[in-house]
Design an enzyme around this catalytic site. Sequence first.
Site, PDB file in Angstrom:
ATOM      1  N   LYS A 170      -5.501 -16.740  -9.903  1.00 48.95           N
ATOM      2  CA  LYS A 170      -4.416 -16.209 -10.756  1.00 48.95           C
ATOM      3  C   LYS A 170      -3.358 -17.296 -10.854  1.00 48.95           C
ATOM      4  CE  LYS A 170      -0.771 -14.299 -11.347  1.00 48.95           C
ATOM      5  NZ  LYS A 170       0.259 -14.920 -12.201  1.00 48.95           N
ATOM      6  N   GLU A 195       1.330 -21.404   1.433  1.00 55.03           N
ATOM      7  CA  GLU A 195       1.952 -22.733   1.288  1.00 55.03           C
ATOM      8  C   GLU A 195       3.242 -22.483   0.520  1.00 55.03           C
ATOM      9  OE1 GLU A 195       3.326 -26.065   0.666  1.00 55.03           O
ATOM     10  OE2 GLU A 195       1.905 -26.342  -0.951  1.00 55.03           O
ATOM     11  N   CYS A 205       7.317 -28.918  -3.893  1.00 56.65           N
ATOM     12  CA  CYS A 205       7.507 -28.278  -2.593  1.00 56.65           C
ATOM     13  C   CYS A 205       7.905 -29.284  -1.521  1.00 56.65           C
ATOM     14  CB  CYS A 205       6.269 -27.487  -2.183  1.00 56.65           C
ATOM     15  SG  CYS A 205       4.762 -28.460  -2.198  1.00 56.65           S
ATOM     16  N   GLU A 232      16.188 -23.392  -0.895  1.00 54.58           N
ATOM     17  CA  GLU A 232      15.381 -24.258  -1.756  1.00 54.58           C
ATOM     18  C   GLU A 232      15.782 -24.005  -3.204  1.00 54.58           C
ATOM     19  OE1 GLU A 232      11.307 -23.342  -2.538  1.00 54.58           O
ATOM     20  OE2 GLU A 232      10.703 -25.419  -2.320  1.00 54.58           O
TER      21      GLU A 232
HETATM   22  P1  NAD Z   1       6.420 -17.268  -7.141  1.00 49.65           P
HETATM   23  O1  NAD Z   1       6.127 -17.169  -5.704  1.00 49.65           O
HETATM   24  O2  NAD Z   1       7.281 -16.243  -7.782  1.00 49.65           O
HETATM   25  O3  NAD Z   1       5.050 -17.323  -7.977  1.00 49.65           O
HETATM   26  C1  NAD Z   1       3.891 -18.020  -7.521  1.00 49.65           C
HETATM   27  C2  NAD Z   1       2.669 -17.236  -7.964  1.00 49.65           C
HETATM   28  O4  NAD Z   1       2.719 -15.937  -7.364  1.00 49.65           O
HETATM   29  C3  NAD Z   1       2.584 -16.992  -9.468  1.00 49.65           C
HETATM   30  O5  NAD Z   1       1.237 -17.088  -9.880  1.00 49.65           O
HETATM   31  C4  NAD Z   1       3.081 -15.580  -9.623  1.00 49.65           C
HETATM   32  O6  NAD Z   1       2.583 -14.945 -10.764  1.00 49.65           O
HETATM   33  C5  NAD Z   1       2.534 -14.925  -8.358  1.00 49.65           C
HETATM   34  N1  NAD Z   1       3.234 -13.709  -7.936  1.00 49.65           N
HETATM   35  C6  NAD Z   1       4.524 -13.371  -8.171  1.00 49.65           C
HETATM   36  N2  NAD Z   1       4.786 -12.150  -7.646  1.00 49.65           N
HETATM   37  C7  NAD Z   1       3.640 -11.708  -7.064  1.00 49.65           C
HETATM   38  C8  NAD Z   1       3.271 -10.531  -6.335  1.00 49.65           C
HETATM   39  N3  NAD Z   1       4.140  -9.552  -6.119  1.00 49.65           N
HETATM   40  N4  NAD Z   1       2.023 -10.441  -5.886  1.00 49.65           N
HETATM   41  C9  NAD Z   1       1.120 -11.423  -6.093  1.00 49.65           C
HETATM   42  N5  NAD Z   1       1.400 -12.553  -6.782  1.00 49.65           N
HETATM   43  C10 NAD Z   1       2.648 -12.697  -7.251  1.00 49.65           C
HETATM   44  O7  NAD Z   1       7.020 -18.661  -7.392  1.00 49.65           O
HETATM   45  P2  NAD Z   1       7.589 -19.208  -8.756  1.00 49.65           P
HETATM   46  O8  NAD Z   1       8.293 -18.160  -9.586  1.00 49.65           O
HETATM   47  O9  NAD Z   1       6.439 -19.885  -9.410  1.00 49.65           O
HETATM   48  O10 NAD Z   1       8.709 -20.175  -8.212  1.00 49.65           O
HETATM   49  C11 NAD Z   1       9.799 -19.602  -7.554  1.00 49.65           C
HETATM   50  C12 NAD Z   1       9.997 -20.248  -6.235  1.00 49.65           C
HETATM   51  O11 NAD Z   1       8.746 -20.470  -5.541  1.00 49.65           O
HETATM   52  C13 NAD Z   1      10.614 -21.611  -6.323  1.00 49.65           C
HETATM   53  O12 NAD Z   1      12.005 -21.538  -6.442  1.00 49.65           O
HETATM   54  C14 NAD Z   1      10.158 -22.220  -5.029  1.00 49.65           C
HETATM   55  O13 NAD Z   1      10.972 -21.762  -4.010  1.00 49.65           O
HETATM   56  C15 NAD Z   1       8.799 -21.661  -4.791  1.00 49.65           C
HETATM   57  N6  NAD Z   1       7.701 -22.538  -5.175  1.00 49.65           N
HETATM   58  C16 NAD Z   1       7.088 -23.268  -4.211  1.00 49.65           C
HETATM   59  C17 NAD Z   1       6.024 -24.068  -4.556  1.00 49.65           C
HETATM   60  C18 NAD Z   1       5.288 -24.903  -3.560  1.00 49.65           C
HETATM   61  O14 NAD Z   1       4.515 -25.750  -3.980  1.00 49.65           O
HETATM   62  N7  NAD Z   1       5.426 -24.685  -2.260  1.00 49.65           N
HETATM   63  C19 NAD Z   1       5.594 -24.106  -5.862  1.00 49.65           C
HETATM   64  C20 NAD Z   1       6.229 -23.330  -6.820  1.00 49.65           C
HETATM   65  C21 NAD Z   1       7.260 -22.541  -6.443  1.00 49.65           C
END
Ligand code: NAD
Length: 494
Positions: free
Chosen positions: A188, A264, A299, A398
Amino acid sequence: MDQGSIDALRYEKVAAQNMLIGGKAMPAESGSTLKVISPIDGCELSTIPDASVEDVELAVTAARSTFEAGKWAKHPPAARKKVLHKWADLIEANALELAVLGVRDNGTEISMAFKAEPMSAASTIRYYAEALDKVYGDIASTPHDVLGLIHSEPVGVVGAIIPWNFPLMIAAWKLGPALATGNSVVVKPAETASLSLLKMAQLAHEAGLPEGILNIVTGKGTVAGQALARSRDVDVLAFTGSGIVGRKLLEYSAQSNLKRVYLELGGKGPHIVFSDSQKLEEAAKAVVGGIFRNAGQVCVAGSRLLVQEDIHDEFVSHVAELTKAMKVGDPLKLDTQMGALNSSDHLGKVLGYLDQARKDGAEIVTGGNRTLEDSGGYYVEPTVIDNVSPNNSLFQEEIFGPVLTVTPFKDETEAIALANNSNLGLASGVWTDDLSRTHRMIAAIKTGVVHVNTYGGADGTVPLGGHKQSGNGHDKSLYAFEKFTNKKTAWIKL
Ligand code: NAD
């Protein structure tokens, strides 16, 4: 890669997308879609299916049935290797198209995206293709009349939930080891970065991956992501994204089938510069690159500069000069050094931090504002904020944007205390010419990766995993095989 070939691709119409389920291109059963908005100009680029719980269940069922039928897991290792190598070849052959499509979707500057996305994904797939027949089981040290064999078996169905910052690279970190070990997978991707992954998955089929082994469902995290994480037929969930969602995934696992969940999560990388370093020019460049690549949406970004107080003024003013000189803008121009933020929501979040910083009287050395607003895109100036106290939210949270905080320190003890003053522990950097100090710092800093006299760039041969609330488990390297396999003991009385 040249500007002409990028320009030839950048305006191509992107058709409404389908998911990949059981080897078929599928819309959501309800027909519902989500708009894909390009962060380059805020215009609609395409649509992706808005998968329901039922759509996700269909994908998990496809993955389960192909796994149980042994359509991939029982392929001889040499045959699996051939398919994965072919897939890597096809990714490389289509790298520019994949990179341009991905940049139109997520806004990363193309100079970085080309290497970090398709090329890195191909090399990850190749690494695991090469490795898959070079790992062995174990024989235990048992009494002479017993044989203890330890096998590694694929777990079955892997669910992977991917963020938007590097959709191909991060998906490949899960897909490489999961597929090499014989699992079936449902991925996903993020709502705001699904397009290039859908295309990369089609190439897997062209390479000969049997139908139903790799399935991609698109849509909202709260619906499609949650359904995958709650599925009772997913054995392992591999996630990269925010801590907030990571916590929910652990709950979903507890409430469903206790699937293993690998997280991660984010980081708040301390980038520490000691005045004994003879490479301060190089260090300043690395500090700037370490935070502003992909507009800070990385990240492992080095978002907290900790600099020894005797060089603070000179070093920070040099970092600020380099920052001001950065070319910010259209991520599809080869000379752009920093592209767009991924979405208007994320833009709002980053600007919210900057507004608060101004209200709190922060020392903004450079940047601090939205820029290129006329383009319709989501651009923020690279920003340096000096003398940030460890109690400030800018130091602790972050931001995931182009914001570098600076905090001076007196000596090694204070540098270590500041570096570890965070709930997160993903990556860090240290600049010093003192060998003993190097080793003391590596031992003292609580992050999964410590860069020394460089920042970023750790390749696929080494693990990446968070300490503290940055997660668990490891992506990359042979250690990643452990996530996607179960150990089985055979205890044989002779
Ligand atoms: P997020 O955690 O909101 O989303 C990541 C993934 O999780 C997406 O595919 C999203 O659709 C999915 N997701 C969201 N809610 C979910 C749920 N309830 N159940 C299952 N899946 C769900 O992250 P984001 O919106 O992409 O970014 C927001 C924050 O995430 C950033 O500010 C940062 O802190 C962090 N981030 C970290 C990394 C990393 O590489 N470690 C990468 C992107 C974002």
